[in-house]
Design a protein around this motif. Structure first.
Motif, mmCIF file in Angstrom:
data_model
loop_
_atom_site.group_PDB
_atom_site.id
_atom_site.type_symbol
_atom_site.label_atom_id
_atom_site.label_comp_id
_atom_site.label_asym_id
_atom_site.label_seq_id
_atom_site.Cartn_x
_atom_site.Cartn_y
_atom_site.Cartn_z
ATOM 1 N N LEU A 27 14.529 11.838 7.871
ATOM 2 C CA LEU A 27 15.458 12.657 7.308
ATOM 3 C C LEU A 27 16.248 13.586 7.940
ATOM 4 O O LEU A 27 16.181 13.896 9.418
ATOM 5 N N HIS A 28 17.635 13.551 7.496
ATOM 6 C CA HIS A 28 18.548 14.578 8.103
ATOM 7 C C HIS A 28 19.464 15.222 7.197
ATOM 8 O O HIS A 28 19.603 15.125 5.908
ATOM 9 N N VAL A 29 19.826 16.440 7.339
ATOM 10 C CA VAL A 29 20.601 17.460 6.634
ATOM 11 C C VAL A 29 22.335 17.035 6.881
ATOM 12 O O VAL A 29 22.299 15.975 7.617
ATOM 13 N N GLU A 30 23.046 17.903 6.607
ATOM 14 C CA GLU A 30 24.406 17.674 6.559
ATOM 15 C C GLU A 30 24.962 18.225 7.972
ATOM 16 O O GLU A 30 25.780 19.251 8.027
ATOM 17 N N ARG A 31 24.264 17.751 8.987
ATOM 18 C CA ARG A 31 24.714 17.987 10.432
ATOM 19 C C ARG A 31 25.164 16.609 10.981
ATOM 20 O O ARG A 31 24.149 15.853 11.134
ATOM 21 N N PRO A 32 26.527 16.629 11.347
ATOM 22 C CA PRO A 32 26.568 15.262 11.893
ATOM 23 C C PRO A 32 25.967 14.813 13.211
ATOM 24 O O PRO A 32 25.516 13.581 13.181
ATOM 25 N N GLU A 33 25.663 15.616 14.123
ATOM 26 C CA GLU A 33 25.136 15.309 15.085
ATOM 27 C C GLU A 33 23.348 14.682 14.697
ATOM 28 O O GLU A 33 23.080 13.577 15.323
ATOM 29 N N ALA A 34 22.836 15.318 13.902
ATOM 30 C CA ALA A 34 21.486 15.001 13.339
ATOM 31 C C ALA A 34 21.446 13.572 12.647
ATOM 32 O O ALA A 34 20.745 12.698 12.966
ATOM 33 N N GLN A 35 22.461 13.250 11.862
ATOM 34 C CA GLN A 35 22.961 12.031 11.249
ATOM 35 C C GLN A 35 22.848 10.961 12.200
ATOM 36 O O GLN A 35 22.239 9.763 12.135
ATOM 37 N N ARG A 36 23.947 11.387 13.221
ATOM 38 C CA ARG A 36 24.020 10.200 14.570
ATOM 39 C C ARG A 36 22.896 9.829 14.969
ATOM 40 O O ARG A 36 22.386 8.638 15.309
ATOM 41 N N GLN A 37 21.990 10.871 15.522
ATOM 42 C CA GLN A 37 20.846 10.714 15.938
ATOM 43 C C GLN A 37 19.738 10.042 15.124
ATOM 44 O O GLN A 37 19.073 8.901 15.763
ATOM 45 N N ALA A 38 19.716 10.168 13.788
ATOM 46 C CA ALA A 38 18.824 9.629 12.945
ATOM 47 C C ALA A 38 19.252 7.811 12.898
ATOM 48 O O ALA A 38 18.343 7.047 13.024
ATOM 49 N N TYR A 39 20.428 7.692 12.715
ATOM 50 C CA TYR A 39 20.762 6.216 12.720
ATOM 51 C C TYR A 39 20.954 5.496 14.095
ATOM 52 O O TYR A 39 20.323 4.378 14.032
ATOM 53 N N ARG A 40 20.899 6.255 15.433
ATOM 54 C CA ARG A 40 20.677 5.636 16.493
ATOM 55 C C ARG A 40 19.551 5.108 16.916
ATOM 56 O O ARG A 40 19.083 4.269 17.224
ATOM 57 N N LEU A 41 18.475 6.095 16.477
ATOM 58 C CA LEU A 41 17.024 5.750 16.415
ATOM 59 C C LEU A 41 16.636 4.635 15.573
ATOM 60 O O LEU A 41 15.926 3.754 15.863
ATOM 61 N N ALA A 42 17.011 4.651 14.175
ATOM 62 C CA ALA A 42 16.799 3.785 13.151
ATOM 63 C C ALA A 42 17.418 2.499 13.775
ATOM 64 O O ALA A 42 16.707 1.174 13.454
ATOM 65 N N GLU A 43 18.439 2.225 14.116
ATOM 66 C CA GLU A 43 19.129 0.948 14.654
ATOM 67 C C GLU A 43 18.126 0.225 15.632
ATOM 68 O O GLU A 43 17.897 -0.805 15.679
ATOM 69 N N ALA A 44 17.680 1.237 16.749
ATOM 70 C CA ALA A 44 16.877 0.660 17.846
ATOM 71 C C ALA A 44 15.503 0.254 17.209
ATOM 72 O O ALA A 44 15.009 -0.731 17.603
ATOM 73 N N LEU A 45 14.877 0.922 16.409
ATOM 74 C CA LEU A 45 13.656 0.349 15.697
ATOM 75 C C LEU A 45 13.835 -0.845 14.833
ATOM 76 O O LEU A 45 13.149 -1.859 15.196
ATOM 77 N N ARG A 46 14.789 -1.092 14.422
ATOM 78 C CA ARG A 46 15.028 -2.227 13.394
ATOM 79 C C ARG A 46 15.303 -3.354 14.184
ATOM 80 O O ARG A 46 14.852 -4.420 13.946
ATOM 81 N N GLY A 47 16.086 -3.212 15.411
ATOM 82 C CA GLY A 47 16.398 -4.228 16.371
ATOM 83 C C GLY A 47 14.865 -4.842 16.813
ATOM 84 O O GLY A 47 15.073 -5.817 17.278
ATOM 85 N N ALA A 48 13.747 -4.115 16.991
ATOM 86 C CA ALA A 48 12.557 -4.536 17.380
ATOM 87 C C ALA A 48 11.496 -4.920 16.136
ATOM 88 O O ALA A 48 10.420 -5.381 16.303
ATOM 89 N N GLY A 49 12.094 -4.855 14.959
ATOM 90 C CA GLY A 49 11.459 -5.496 13.919
ATOM 91 C C GLY A 49 10.528 -4.232 13.298
ATOM 92 O O GLY A 49 9.856 -4.646 12.349
ATOM 93 N N THR A 50 10.897 -3.057 13.698
ATOM 94 C CA THR A 50 10.029 -1.857 13.025
ATOM 95 C C THR A 50 10.933 -1.301 11.580
ATOM 96 O O THR A 50 12.091 -1.290 11.793
ATOM 97 N N ARG A 51 10.149 -1.274 10.701
ATOM 98 C CA ARG A 51 10.585 -0.544 9.497
ATOM 99 C C ARG A 51 11.201 0.818 9.774
ATOM 100 O O ARG A 51 10.300 1.756 10.334
#
Length: 313
Positions: free
Chosen positions: A244-268
């Motif tokens: 989860l992230h609020v309306e902070r651009p850096e927090a949003q970017r960090q969340a999507y960066r981690l999610a992308e790496a997790l999904r790349g490994a097959g993790t939901r």
């Protein structure tokens, strides 16, 4: 030291700005009163009861303690282990959880624990992550006594605590010391976290806070990457993540960066945004979680329900 103090001072200032919301989050809306019978005394609205904390130790340091709140329901129950924020230099298990969160999840059938950990600059971030892993191991070692279903374990963290929770759930070194693996964690719920990708976080933070992050995480790329959950997400991870992230651009970017790496490994990995600007929103998402008027509460509740429905036990 000056850089760490700067990071801490920034966090404290933001917390003071959000103080009205933090105070408000401790007050529950009263239950609607029933219509009294004729000549009867006025009904007293029932108030939700916050369970009493039981403090447990998982080490010899005064900060190696956790508060355990027992579920309102009997039998082995799922565990939520909450890791507080505070820029790795502050925060506490008692003031970072919020009574609404405690009431909501224990009444919903979860055992809830909130953990302290040693702080910068007394120890480094590696030792903080080890404290989180040690606290989880201590709870699972006492699962029969505490009524914990060891097959259903969730890490939850806010801010710096979200970083530590994510690190423990992606880098197997921390849990390995306690004969556990990230796959022993069913899910990880991260509330507006930071430093999932430390090098990019330092760039996003700007010169002053960027230097403070370098003091905390080191100036060398090797150590920064070793403390970046996104860098470890290509291996074995906890089974499911909610970011989860609020309306902070850096927090949003960090969340999507981690999610992308997790999904790349097959993790939901699920990413969701909730209203709230800047550090006020950053504090509010944690303070309000568990309240019916928090937009984060139904998102987390739905994710938890789906997490355990999808898992095979």
């Amino acid at each position: 030291m000056k850089a760490i103090a700067s990071l801490s001072a920034t966090l404290c200032a933001a917390s003071l700005a959000a103080a009205p919301f933090l105070a408000q989050a401790q007050v529950s809306a009263p239950a609607p009163a029933s219509v009294p019978a004729p000549n009867a005394a006025p009904a007293v609205p029932a108030q939700p009861v916050t369970p009493t904390a039981r403090e447990l130790s998982f080490g010899s340091h005064p900060l190696q303690r956790l508060d355990f709140y027992r579920s309102a329901l009997p039998g082995p129950r799922p565990l939520i282990l909450f890791v507080h924020g505070g820029a790795w230099v502050g925060g506490d298990k008692s003031d970072s959880t919020g009574s609404a969160k405690i009431r909501h999840y224990t009444q919903a059938g979860y055992q809830l624990a909130s953990v302290n950990y040693r702080l910068l600059p007394e120890v480094d971030i590696e030792h903080q992550a080890d404290d989180v892993a040690a606290s989880l191991a201590a709870l699972l070692d006492r699962s029969a006594e505490l009524g914990i279903d060891t097959r259903r374990v969730v890490l939850m963290g806010h801010s710096a605590g979200a970083h530590l929770a994510a690190l423990v759930a992606t880098d197997p070194r921390y849990l390995k010391r306690y004969d556990l693996t990230p796959e022993d964690i069913g899910g990880v719920a991260l509330l507006d976290g930071a430093a999932y990708d430390v090098p990019s976080q330092i760039v996003d933070a700007g010169p002053l806070l960027g230097f403070a992050y370098q003091v905390a995480f080191g100036s060398g790329s090797s150590r920064q990457l070793s403390l970046s959950p996104a860098n470890h997400a290509g291996g074995d991870n906890a089974r499911d993540f909610l970011l989860l992230h609020v309306e902070r651009p850096e927090a949003q970017r960090q969340a999507y960066r981690l999610a992308e790496a997790l999904r790349g490994a097959g993790t939901r990995a699920t990413v969701a945004g909730v209203p709230g600007r800047g550090m006020e929103g950053h504090n509010r998402i944690n303070a309000m979680l568990g309240r019916s008027d928090s937009q984060a509460t139904p998102i987390v509740d739905e994710w938890l329900a789906g997490l355990f429905a999808r898992s095979a036990f």
